[in-house]
Design a protein around this motif. Structure first.
Motif, PDB file in Angstrom:
ATOM      1  N   SER A   1       0.846  -1.188   0.000  1.00 57.52           N
ATOM      2  CA  SER A   1       0.000   0.000   0.000  1.00 57.52           C
ATOM      3  C   SER A   1       0.885   1.242   0.000  1.00 57.52           C
ATOM      4  CB  SER A   1      -0.907   0.003   1.232  1.00 57.52           C
ATOM      5  OG  SER A   1      -1.772  -1.111   1.221  1.00 57.52           O
ATOM      6  N   ARG A   2       0.339   2.337  -0.495  1.00 58.70           N
ATOM      7  CA  ARG A   2       1.117   3.573  -0.591  1.00 58.70           C
ATOM      8  C   ARG A   2       1.071   4.364   0.716  1.00 58.70           C
ATOM      9  NH1 ARG A   2       1.784   6.371  -6.384  1.00 58.70           N
ATOM     10  NH2 ARG A   2       2.447   4.497  -7.488  1.00 58.70           N
ATOM     11  N   ASP A   3       2.213   4.949   1.056  1.00 56.71           N
ATOM     12  CA  ASP A   3       2.333   5.840   2.203  1.00 56.71           C
ATOM     13  C   ASP A   3       1.805   7.213   1.808  1.00 56.71           C
ATOM     14  OD1 ASP A   3       3.361   7.705   4.141  1.00 56.71           O
ATOM     15  OD2 ASP A   3       4.813   6.160   4.752  1.00 56.71           O
ATOM     16  N   ARG A   4       0.996   7.828   2.665  1.00 52.83           N
ATOM     17  CA  ARG A   4       0.417   9.113   2.293  1.00 52.83           C
ATOM     18  C   ARG A   4       1.451  10.238   2.249  1.00 52.83           C
ATOM     19  NH1 ARG A   4      -1.800  12.454   6.635  1.00 52.83           N
ATOM     20  NH2 ARG A   4      -1.167  11.666   8.683  1.00 52.83           N
ATOM     21  N   PHE A   5       2.639  10.014   2.805  1.00 53.65           N
ATOM     22  CA  PHE A   5       3.682  11.034   2.743  1.00 53.65           C
ATOM     23  C   PHE A   5       4.689  10.773   1.622  1.00 53.65           C
ATOM     24  CE2 PHE A   5       2.302  11.334   7.217  1.00 53.65           C
ATOM     25  CZ  PHE A   5       1.955  12.667   7.239  1.00 53.65           C
ATOM     26  N   SER A   6       4.349   9.885   0.709  1.00 46.72           N
ATOM     27  CA  SER A   6       5.247   9.565  -0.396  1.00 46.72           C
ATOM     28  C   SER A   6       5.130  10.605  -1.501  1.00 46.72           C
ATOM     29  CB  SER A   6       4.923   8.182  -0.945  1.00 46.72           C
ATOM     30  OG  SER A   6       3.586   8.131  -1.400  1.00 46.72           O
ATOM     31  N   HIS A   7       6.023  10.511  -2.495  1.00 47.12           N
ATOM     32  CA  HIS A   7       6.011  11.409  -3.648  1.00 47.12           C
ATOM     33  C   HIS A   7       6.430  10.600  -4.873  1.00 47.12           C
ATOM     34  CE1 HIS A   7      10.425  11.573  -3.318  1.00 47.12           C
ATOM     35  NE2 HIS A   7      10.212  11.699  -2.013  1.00 47.12           N
ATOM     36  N   LYS A   8       6.446  11.244  -6.043  1.00 46.70           N
ATOM     37  CA  LYS A   8       6.711  10.488  -7.270  1.00 46.70           C
ATOM     38  C   LYS A   8       8.077   9.810  -7.253  1.00 46.70           C
ATOM     39  CE  LYS A   8       8.272  14.587  -9.856  1.00 46.70           C
ATOM     40  NZ  LYS A   8       7.939  15.502 -10.972  1.00 46.70           N
ATOM     41  N   GLY A   9       9.029  10.397  -6.551  1.00 48.17           N
ATOM     42  CA  GLY A   9      10.344   9.775  -6.473  1.00 48.17           C
ATOM     43  C   GLY A   9      10.352   8.488  -5.686  1.00 48.17           C
ATOM     44  N   THR A  10       9.330   8.333  -4.820  1.00 55.13           N
ATOM     45  CA  THR A  10       9.230   7.118  -4.003  1.00 55.13           C
ATOM     46  C   THR A  10       8.974   5.890  -4.867  1.00 55.13           C
ATOM     47  OG1 THR A  10       8.250   8.478  -2.249  1.00 55.13           O
ATOM     48  CG2 THR A  10       8.033   6.086  -2.025  1.00 55.13           C
ATOM     49  N   TYR A  11       8.327   6.106  -6.000  1.00 51.73           N
ATOM     50  CA  TYR A  11       7.839   4.975  -6.785  1.00 51.73           C
ATOM     51  C   TYR A  11       8.624   4.725  -8.061  1.00 51.73           C
ATOM     52  CZ  TYR A  11       4.286   5.559  -3.319  1.00 51.73           C
ATOM     53  OH  TYR A  11       3.647   5.685  -2.107  1.00 51.73           O
ATOM     54  N   GLY A  12       9.824   5.266  -8.113  1.00 48.77           N
ATOM     55  CA  GLY A  12      10.761   4.871  -9.148  1.00 48.77           C
ATOM     56  C   GLY A  12      10.534   5.503 -10.503  1.00 48.77           C
ATOM     57  N   HIS A  13      11.487   5.238 -11.377  1.00 51.67           N
ATOM     58  CA  HIS A  13      11.520   5.825 -12.712  1.00 51.67           C
ATOM     59  C   HIS A  13      11.679   4.693 -13.733  1.00 51.67           C
ATOM     60  CE1 HIS A  13      13.476   9.096 -15.529  1.00 51.67           C
ATOM     61  NE2 HIS A  13      12.528   8.392 -16.131  1.00 51.67           N
ATOM     62  N   SER A  14      10.667   4.499 -14.550  1.00 50.00           N
ATOM     63  CA  SER A  14      10.694   3.448 -15.565  1.00 50.00           C
ATOM     64  C   SER A  14      11.146   4.030 -16.902  1.00 50.00           C
ATOM     65  CB  SER A  14       9.301   2.844 -15.745  1.00 50.00           C
ATOM     66  OG  SER A  14       8.841   2.231 -14.568  1.00 50.00           O
ATOM     67  N   LEU A  15      12.117   3.366 -17.511  1.00 47.04           N
ATOM     68  CA  LEU A  15      12.554   3.731 -18.856  1.00 47.04           C
ATOM     69  C   LEU A  15      12.126   2.615 -19.810  1.00 47.04           C
ATOM     70  CD1 LEU A  15      14.187   5.477 -20.875  1.00 47.04           C
ATOM     71  CD2 LEU A  15      16.211   4.141 -20.207  1.00 47.04           C
ATOM     72  N   ILE A  16      11.346   2.965 -20.803  1.00 51.93           N
ATOM     73  CA  ILE A  16      10.906   2.010 -21.819  1.00 51.93           C
ATOM     74  C   ILE A  16      11.683   2.284 -23.100  1.00 51.93           C
ATOM     75  CG2 ILE A  16       8.994   1.153 -23.212  1.00 51.93           C
ATOM     76  CD1 ILE A  16       8.701   0.461 -20.269  1.00 51.93           C
ATOM     77  N   ILE A  17      12.416   1.293 -23.573  1.00 53.64           N
ATOM     78  CA  ILE A  17      13.196   1.416 -24.810  1.00 53.64           C
ATOM     79  C   ILE A  17      12.553   0.521 -25.862  1.00 53.64           C
ATOM     80  CG2 ILE A  17      15.441   1.084 -25.900  1.00 53.64           C
ATOM     81  CD1 ILE A  17      16.734   1.422 -23.160  1.00 53.64           C
ATOM     82  N   GLY A  18      12.131   1.127 -26.958  1.00 52.39           N
ATOM     83  CA  GLY A  18      11.499   0.324 -28.004  1.00 52.39           C
ATOM     84  C   GLY A  18      10.990   1.187 -29.138  1.00 52.39           C
TER      85      GLY A  18
END
Length: 515
Positions: A237-254
């Motif tokens: 579950s998500r923490d209410r004090f989280s931010h976008k950096g908490t949930y990582g950065h996906s790079l899609i190459i294609g």
């Protein structure tokens, strides 16, 4: 939900009898009662003719218990004993005597008997062979099974369709009952989930017969049927004090000329799976498409207009998904090889990235320990070689996973997730998902989950479950023929919300173990 071997099933029965201080006959009574109760709930009339075919072992004994209970409740039944051996189990004989006490004498079928006349509006209960079968049925018994299959009747199999083996492939000599429904005991059987053997039962249900819960919980197992309970043991579950950096950065190459949509769908799916940030790395021809269709993404382009030729990016992704729409241009192959040799990020590899790997297997050493591979059947064959049957295929996947220390997601009905000797079959998904682009969506979902710090195995398990569940929810609106990959993306959020909904089948704690 665990999937036991035949030895484990027999041990479960043995320990249940010992620990609950019951007889084997009482356990058989439980099993037969569970099937009877299911049938009694489903049948709308007692006038329908029910043909009950019993073998002379414990599966046949189950059939006799069911027959007795149906008779006691006033159903119209005909009972046959398929006399394929002189060796009868003691519990079969006990229940044979009980049904005769009710003035019903089963018809004995031998190789000289005429085949029973079964109407297309009738019901057949198949209790001829159980899990212990290890050789083809005699020709005359095979004719009885063939007669059942050709009757047009609704066929219910007790525990397992007669003629199937628990742990080996079928041969051309084998005749198997084609069941409309299989009512199996306590836990699913592996053969229900494999294409070559699963086709012999349209639907199946595991009935609780009260096997020892301590054994079911504690018994070590490497094979699972992945359901909501398994997922909730590691879902975050998500923490209410989280931010976008908490949930990582996906790079899609294609992407490549004419196939930018694949990279677009993967990128969108990664964001819908919860990735904090998503960047798409595509050829120049894909820039405007992705910026316009998916404004939430950042876009980096290759110097080449139509293909990926040099994988360089100025971001620091958490995970990289690569392959959808990539193509196999000579410069793309060179670029992928160079990239893999220098990469230290977790990877999700799909489509042409897998095809390039299969043709350049020396590159496998550079993904060791840090990759999820998501092949469809032909891509899988290119990676691991051909197989004779589904059992051999599973062993080849396991060996490939161990040799390269990777998670393999073998896509298909009941998608199999393999990591070493661990094997998980997915419970969600439907035939409408057999359409272009759904694999690209799966790649994006799994990539987005790795970005959120799920382990590679957890991301693969949660990814296939959510992907299939989104498809199940979407198909209610579209129907199977009209379902599209973008529908699956649209319903990904609904699939996550569905994790919190409870129903009677959600929690089977005594039969499960955290993956």
């Amino acid at each position: 939900m665990k999937i036991f071997s035949i030895e484990q099933i027999r041990l479960a029965d043995k320990l249940t009898i010992e620990r609950q201080n019951i007889t084997s006959d009482e356990l058989m009574e439980r099993a037969g009662t569970a099937v009877f109760n299911w049938m009694n709930r489903q049948l709308t009339t007692k006038e329908v003719k029910i043909h009950i075919f019993c073998g002379i072992g414990n599966n046949g004994g189950d059939g006799l218990v069911i027959a007795r209970k149906l008779l006691e409740q006033g159903y119209s039944i005909e009972v046959y004993v398929v006399n394929f051996s002189d060796n009868r189990s003691k519990d079969f004989l006990l229940n044979f005597d009980r049904i005769k006490e009710l003035k019903l004498w089963p018809k004995l079928l031998t190789k000289d008997s005429e085949l029973p006349n079964i109407g297309a509006q009738d019901v057949v209960l198949d209790a001829i062979f159980g899990i212990g079968l290890n050789r083809p049925a005699d020709d005359w018994v095979a004719q009885i099974i063939d007669n059942i299959n050709n009757s047009g009747a609704f066929v219910i199999a007790v525990d397992i369709p007669s003629g199937l083996y628990m742990e080996k492939a079928l041969s051309e000599k084998d005749m198997v009952t084609k069941a409309d429904y299989t009512l199996t005991f306590q836990l699913p059987k592996l053969v229900f989930l494999l294409p070559e053997t699963g086709k012999y039962t349209k639907y199946w249900e595991a009935l609780d017969i009260g096997q020892d819960p301590k054994f079911l919980y504690e018994e070590e197992c490497n094979t699972f049927y992945l359901d909501k309970y398994n997922i909730l043991t590691f879902y975050k579950s998500r923490d209410r004090f989280s931010h976008k950096g908490t949930y990582g950065h996906s790079l899609i190459i294609g992407g490549s000329y004419g196939k930018i949509g694949a990279a677009l769908m993967s990128s969108e799916a990664a964001l819908h799976a919860g990735s904090g940030l998503v960047t798409a790395f595509v050829p120049k021809c894909g820039y405007q498409t992705i910026q316009t269709a998916f404004p939430e993404a950042m876009v980096i382009t290759d110097d080449d207009e139509n293909y990926i030729t040099d994988i360089k990016f100025g971001v620091n992704p958490t995970v990289i998904g690569i392959g959808p729409g990539l193509g196999k241009h000579k410069k793309t192959i060179t670029a992928l090889a160079k990239f893999l040799k220098g990469n230290d990020k977790p990877l999700v590899l799909d489509a042409d990235a897998l095809n390039i790997l299969s043709e350049n297997k020396e590159l496998l050493e550079f993904i060791n320990g840090k990759a999820i591979l998501t092949p469809h059947p032909k891509e899988l064959e290119r990676l691991i070689g051909s197989w004779e049957n589904d059992f051999e295929k599973l062993e080849l996947i396991k060996q490939f996973s161990k040799d390269n220390n990777v998670v393999v997601v073998a896509k298909g009905s009941h998608t199999a997730v393999v990591y070493g000797d661990q094997l998980f079959f997915n419970s969600t998904g439907n035939p409408g998902m057999a359409t272009g682009g759904t694999g690209d969506v799966l790649t994006g979902i799994i990539t987005g989950l790795v970005a959120q710090n799920y382990s590679l195995l957890q991301a693969a398990l949660l990814g296939v479950y959510i992907h299939g569940r989104a498809g199940d929810l979407a198909v209610i609106r579209s129907g199977v023929e009209a379902l599209t990959a973008t529908d699956v993306i649209d319903f990904t959020g609904d699939a996550f919300l569905d994790l919190y909904k409870k129903n009677k089948n959600d929690y089977q704690e005594n039969a499960n173990k955290t993956p």
